[in-house]
Design an enzyme around this catalytic site. Structure first.
Site, PDB file in Angstrom:
ATOM      1  N   TYR A   1     -13.581   7.046 -12.710  1.00 19.38           N
ATOM      2  CA  TYR A   1     -13.344   6.000 -11.686  1.00 19.38           C
ATOM      3  C   TYR A   1     -14.058   4.716 -12.107  1.00 19.38           C
ATOM      4  O   TYR A   1     -13.458   3.642 -12.175  1.00 19.38           O
ATOM      5  CB  TYR A   1     -13.861   6.470 -10.327  1.00 19.38           C
ATOM      6  CG  TYR A   1     -14.227   5.330  -9.399  1.00 19.38           C
ATOM      7  CD1 TYR A   1     -15.552   4.935  -9.246  1.00 19.38           C
ATOM      8  CD2 TYR A   1     -13.239   4.625  -8.717  1.00 19.38           C
ATOM      9  CE1 TYR A   1     -15.883   3.874  -8.421  1.00 19.38           C
ATOM     10  CE2 TYR A   1     -13.565   3.569  -7.896  1.00 19.38           C
ATOM     11  CZ  TYR A   1     -14.899   3.188  -7.757  1.00 19.38           C
ATOM     12  OH  TYR A   1     -15.225   2.125  -6.945  1.00 19.38           O
TER      13      TYR A   1
ATOM     14  N   ASN B   1     -22.715  -0.991  -2.097  1.00 19.92           N
ATOM     15  CA  ASN B   1     -22.224   0.144  -1.290  1.00 19.92           C
ATOM     16  C   ASN B   1     -21.688  -0.313   0.061  1.00 19.92           C
ATOM     17  O   ASN B   1     -22.465  -0.516   0.989  1.00 19.92           O
ATOM     18  CB  ASN B   1     -23.348   1.175  -1.129  1.00 19.92           C
ATOM     19  CG  ASN B   1     -23.555   1.947  -2.410  1.00 19.92           C
ATOM     20  OD1 ASN B   1     -23.881   1.357  -3.453  1.00 19.92           O
ATOM     21  ND2 ASN B   1     -23.347   3.263  -2.362  1.00 19.92           N
TER      22      ASN B   1
ATOM     23  N   LEU C   1     -22.229   8.828   1.387  1.00 22.54           N
ATOM     24  CA  LEU C   1     -23.298   9.147   2.342  1.00 22.54           C
ATOM     25  C   LEU C   1     -22.967   8.767   3.781  1.00 22.54           C
ATOM     26  O   LEU C   1     -23.069   9.609   4.691  1.00 22.54           O
ATOM     27  CB  LEU C   1     -24.594   8.435   1.916  1.00 22.54           C
ATOM     28  CG  LEU C   1     -25.792   8.654   2.842  1.00 22.54           C
ATOM     29  CD1 LEU C   1     -26.189  10.129   2.856  1.00 22.54           C
ATOM     30  CD2 LEU C   1     -26.979   7.789   2.410  1.00 22.54           C
TER      31      LEU C   1
ATOM     32  N   ASP D   1       0.857  -1.191   0.000  1.00 24.58           N
ATOM     33  CA  ASP D   1       0.000   0.000   0.000  1.00 24.58           C
ATOM     34  C   ASP D   1       0.895   1.245   0.000  1.00 24.58           C
ATOM     35  O   ASP D   1       1.895   1.303   0.725  1.00 24.58           O
ATOM     36  CB  ASP D   1      -0.895  -0.004   1.268  1.00 24.58           C
ATOM     37  CG  ASP D   1      -2.081   0.947   1.156  1.00 24.58           C
ATOM     38  OD1 ASP D   1      -3.229   0.481   1.329  1.00 24.58           O
ATOM     39  OD2 ASP D   1      -1.871   2.150   0.881  1.00 24.58           O
TER      40      ASP D   1
ATOM     41  N   SER E   1     -16.850  -3.043  -8.964  1.00 25.74           N
ATOM     42  CA  SER E   1     -17.891  -2.194  -8.381  1.00 25.74           C
ATOM     43  C   SER E   1     -19.167  -2.277  -9.198  1.00 25.74           C
ATOM     44  O   SER E   1     -19.120  -2.429 -10.426  1.00 25.74           O
ATOM     45  CB  SER E   1     -17.397  -0.734  -8.357  1.00 25.74           C
ATOM     46  OG  SER E   1     -18.451   0.156  -8.091  1.00 25.74           O
TER      47      SER E   1
ATOM     48  N   ASN F   1     -17.240  12.143   0.456  1.00 19.92           N
ATOM     49  CA  ASN F   1     -18.088  12.132  -0.742  1.00 19.92           C
ATOM     50  C   ASN F   1     -19.283  11.212  -0.539  1.00 19.92           C
ATOM     51  O   ASN F   1     -20.362  11.449  -1.060  1.00 19.92           O
ATOM     52  CB  ASN F   1     -17.306  11.576  -1.957  1.00 19.92           C
ATOM     53  CG  ASN F   1     -16.068  12.401  -2.269  1.00 19.92           C
ATOM     54  OD1 ASN F   1     -16.163  13.597  -2.483  1.00 19.92           O
ATOM     55  ND2 ASN F   1     -14.912  11.754  -2.241  1.00 19.92           N
TER      56      ASN F   1
ATOM     57  N   LYS G   1     -12.730   0.744 -13.476  1.00 17.51           N
ATOM     58  CA  LYS G   1     -13.188  -0.568 -12.987  1.00 17.51           C
ATOM     59  C   LYS G   1     -13.640  -1.435 -14.167  1.00 17.51           C
ATOM     60  O   LYS G   1     -13.301  -2.615 -14.272  1.00 17.51           O
ATOM     61  CB  LYS G   1     -14.337  -0.399 -11.998  1.00 17.51           C
ATOM     62  CG  LYS G   1     -13.955   0.236 -10.683  1.00 17.51           C
ATOM     63  CD  LYS G   1     -12.932  -0.601  -9.919  1.00 17.51           C
ATOM     64  CE  LYS G   1     -12.648  -0.034  -8.539  1.00 17.51           C
ATOM     65  NZ  LYS G   1     -11.591  -0.782  -7.820  1.00 17.51           N
TER      66      LYS G   1
HETATM   67  C1  WQD Z   1     -25.224   6.945  -1.989  1.00 18.71           C
HETATM   68  C2  WQD Z   1     -26.564   7.668  -2.065  1.00 18.71           C
HETATM   69  C3  WQD Z   1     -26.440   9.761  -3.244  1.00 18.71           C
HETATM   70  C4  WQD Z   1     -23.818  11.680  -0.262  1.00 18.71           C
HETATM   71  C5  WQD Z   1     -20.176   5.421  -5.098  1.00 18.71           C
HETATM   72  C6  WQD Z   1     -19.413   4.676  -6.169  1.00 18.71           C
HETATM   73  C7  WQD Z   1     -19.216   3.241  -5.738  1.00 18.71           C
HETATM   74  C8  WQD Z   1     -18.469   3.254  -4.444  1.00 18.71           C
HETATM   75  C9  WQD Z   1     -19.362   3.935  -3.394  1.00 18.71           C
HETATM   76  C10 WQD Z   1     -16.115   3.699  -4.109  1.00 18.71           C
HETATM   77  C11 WQD Z   1     -26.827   8.296  -3.434  1.00 18.71           C
HETATM   78  C12 WQD Z   1     -26.788   9.983  -1.776  1.00 18.71           C
HETATM   79  C13 WQD Z   1     -24.595  10.781  -0.979  1.00 18.71           C
HETATM   80  C14 WQD Z   1     -24.432  12.798   0.348  1.00 18.71           C
HETATM   81  C15 WQD Z   1     -26.558  12.079  -0.494  1.00 18.71           C
HETATM   82  N1  WQD Z   1     -17.253   3.944  -4.628  1.00 18.71           N
HETATM   83  N2  WQD Z   1     -25.941  10.980  -1.078  1.00 18.71           N
HETATM   84  N3  WQD Z   1     -25.786  12.962   0.209  1.00 18.71           N
HETATM   85  O1  WQD Z   1     -22.626   7.164  -5.378  1.00 18.71           O
HETATM   86  O2  WQD Z   1     -23.940   5.077  -4.699  1.00 18.71           O
HETATM   87  O3  WQD Z   1     -21.473   4.902  -5.019  1.00 18.71           O
HETATM   88  O4  WQD Z   1     -19.566   5.291  -3.827  1.00 18.71           O
HETATM   89  O5  WQD Z   1     -15.792   2.967  -3.242  1.00 18.71           O
HETATM   90  O6  WQD Z   1     -18.457   2.563  -6.703  1.00 18.71           O
HETATM   91  O7  WQD Z   1     -20.166   4.671  -7.357  1.00 18.71           O
HETATM   92  O8  WQD Z   1     -22.369   6.152  -3.068  1.00 18.71           O
HETATM   93  O9  WQD Z   1     -22.500   7.071  -0.777  1.00 18.71           O
HETATM   94  O10 WQD Z   1     -21.859   8.633  -2.673  1.00 18.71           O
HETATM   95  O11 WQD Z   1     -24.210   7.820  -2.480  1.00 18.71           O
HETATM   96  O12 WQD Z   1     -27.785  12.250  -0.599  1.00 18.71           O
HETATM   97  O13 WQD Z   1     -23.777  13.663   1.006  1.00 18.71           O
HETATM   98  O14 WQD Z   1     -26.550   8.747  -1.140  1.00 18.71           O
HETATM   99  O15 WQD Z   1     -27.192  10.627  -4.076  1.00 18.71           O
HETATM  100  O16 WQD Z   1     -28.222   8.211  -3.679  1.00 18.71           O
HETATM  101  P1  WQD Z   1     -22.695   5.886  -4.622  1.00 18.71           P
HETATM  102  P2  WQD Z   1     -22.660   7.473  -2.203  1.00 18.71           P
END
Ligand code: WQD
Length: 381
Positions: free
Chosen positions: A166, A196, A217, A43, A141, A215, A170
């Site tokens: 990204y 997720n 949720l 890493d 993913s 980034n 993948k």
């Molecule tokens: C989940 C839901 C957002 C943040 C991505 C990549 C995946 C993996 C995980 C790397 C969605 C909503 C999010 C926030 C929100 N990547 N949201 N407010 O986009 O499904 O997947 O991350 O490891 O490969 O594609 O995950 O957690 O960003 O979003 O409302 O502050 O939560 O719109 O519906 P995502 P996320």
């Protein structure tokens, strides 16, 4: 070349875990060590803190000098470091997590993402084959499906254009690994398509530790709960979903880690189709099982729970876990987001012998324990 996994006990098997200091990688390292595997983590610590190794040893009871866990600080782009690693350790199989993974950042820095994720993997594969190592589990993913035509998503669902570099890396790496097998059927390739990943080890000692403003949720919600951020921004409540917010298949990171252990078993022919044949997902790759009876080929598996949860579902589950209300405000949709995705999970259950054990409440309970015990993640630990 006989498959080095066949018939070997875990104690006699060495797993190279690239990106093993990261969120999913570190949880996988714990599961491997607890099952007796020897682990070498490679890493570059670009998105990880070395404190994680102290925590892994604390969880597993491994002494600081116990050689069952070794660490090499290097990038997968560093051919010389990879050469040294494969020459030093009797590596039998690779679990490949190393890669940049921030969706938004990948849009701003596509060259860095293609260089690190794609070129880095090419260097890794080239050095591995030179050392006779042709077993690899790849961290893919659900993002490779793009906007799904229908849900739940099976592994045979078409791969639509990923909506960001990204996701493109993948998808490209899945193709590179598939073509590598087609060109040389001594390879064993497993592509694990994560939905997720969230939560944390129930010790509260390791967990997701994003740099800067999260980034994703869950870490964002957790940082609001612990008081580091003011409120959650809900990206859109006008999607065609039950409550209008985005629906995803959240899977506990420990379940996910155990899916990687199951993939090692699949490679060694431990489970799978009755005929022991080579199984592939959307690419119908057929080929003989190797003379020594182990399987060869490309196994493609969704790792999810099969259940979809909305953003509001997640916020409410986290409120139950932390015992306090979590403020949020609805904001415009985020560019590139899809409305809904969740996994069909039959193939992993039937052929990997794996299925997720933990529900959303357990994911949030474990995630909260990590966040509340480590409000600044590994920083200052
Ligand atoms: C989940 C839901 C957002 C943040 C991505 C990549 C995946 C993996 C995980 C790397 C969605 C909503 C999010 C926030 C929100 N990547 N949201 N407010 O986009 O499904 O997947 O991350 O490891 O490969 O594609 O995950 O957690 O960003 O979003 O409302 O502050 O939560 O719109 O519906 P995502 P996320």
């Amino acid at each position: 070349m006989a498959n080095r996994l066949l018939g070997k006990q875990a104690q006699d098997t060495t797993v190279l875990v690239t990106g093993g200091a990261g969120f999913i990688g570190s949880h996988t390292v714990v599961e491997l060590l607890q099952r007796g595997y020897n682990v070498v983590v490679l890493d570059d610590l670009s998105n990880a803190n070395p404190v994680v190794f102290d925590r892994i040893r604390q969880i597993t009871g491994l002494a600081a000098d116990d050689p069952q866990l070794a660490f090499v600080e290097a990038s997968i782009l560093d051919r010389a470091a990879l050469e040294r690693t494969f020459s030093t350790f009797p590596i039998d199989v690779i679990i490949h997590f190393a890669g940049f993974k921030a969706v938004g950042e990948s849009v701003e820095k596509p060259l860095e993402y293609y260089w690190n994720n794609v070129a880095g993997t090419l260097v890794l594969l080239d050095v591995a084959r030179q050392h006779g190592v042709k077993n690899i589990v790849f961290s893919s993913s659900a993002t490779v499906y793009g906007e799904p035509d229908s849900v739940p998503l099976t592994e045979a669902a078409p791969k639509h254009n990923a909506t960001n570099p990204y996701g493109q890396t993948k998808s490209m790496l899945e193709q590179i690994l598939t073509d590598t097998y087609i060109g040389d059927d001594e390879w064993n390739v497993v592509l694990l398509r994560y939905f997720n990943p969230i939560g944390a080890h129930d010790s509260g000692l390791i967990g997701e530790d994003p740099k800067g403003i999260p980034n994703n949720l869950l870490p964002y919600v957790a940082q609001v709960a612990v008081g580091k951020l003011e409120r959650v921004g809900v990206f859109g409540d006008d999607y065609p979903t039950p409550d209008g917010t985005g629906v995803r298949d959240y899977v506990h990171v420990v379940d996910l880690a155990r899916g990687h252990v199951a993939a090692l078993g699949w490679m060694a022919g431990a489970s799978g189709t009755p005929d022991g044949g080579v199984v592939a997902g959307d690419a119908s790759i057929s080929g003989p099982a190797a003379a020594d009876g182990t399987r060869r080929g490309v196994g493609i598996f969704n790792l999810g729970t099969g259940n979809g949860s909305s953003v509001i579902d997640v916020i409410h589950a986290f409120e139950r876990a932390c015992g306090q209300s979590i403020p949020y405000e609805v904001k415009p949709r985020r560019a590139g987001d899809i409305a809904e995705n969740y996994a069909a999970v039959d193939k992993a259950r039937e052929q990997l012998g794996w299925q997720a054990a933990y529900d959303l409440d357990r994911m949030c309970e474990d995630g909260w324990r990590w966040q509340s015990n480590n409000p600044n993640g590994f920083e200052g630990a």
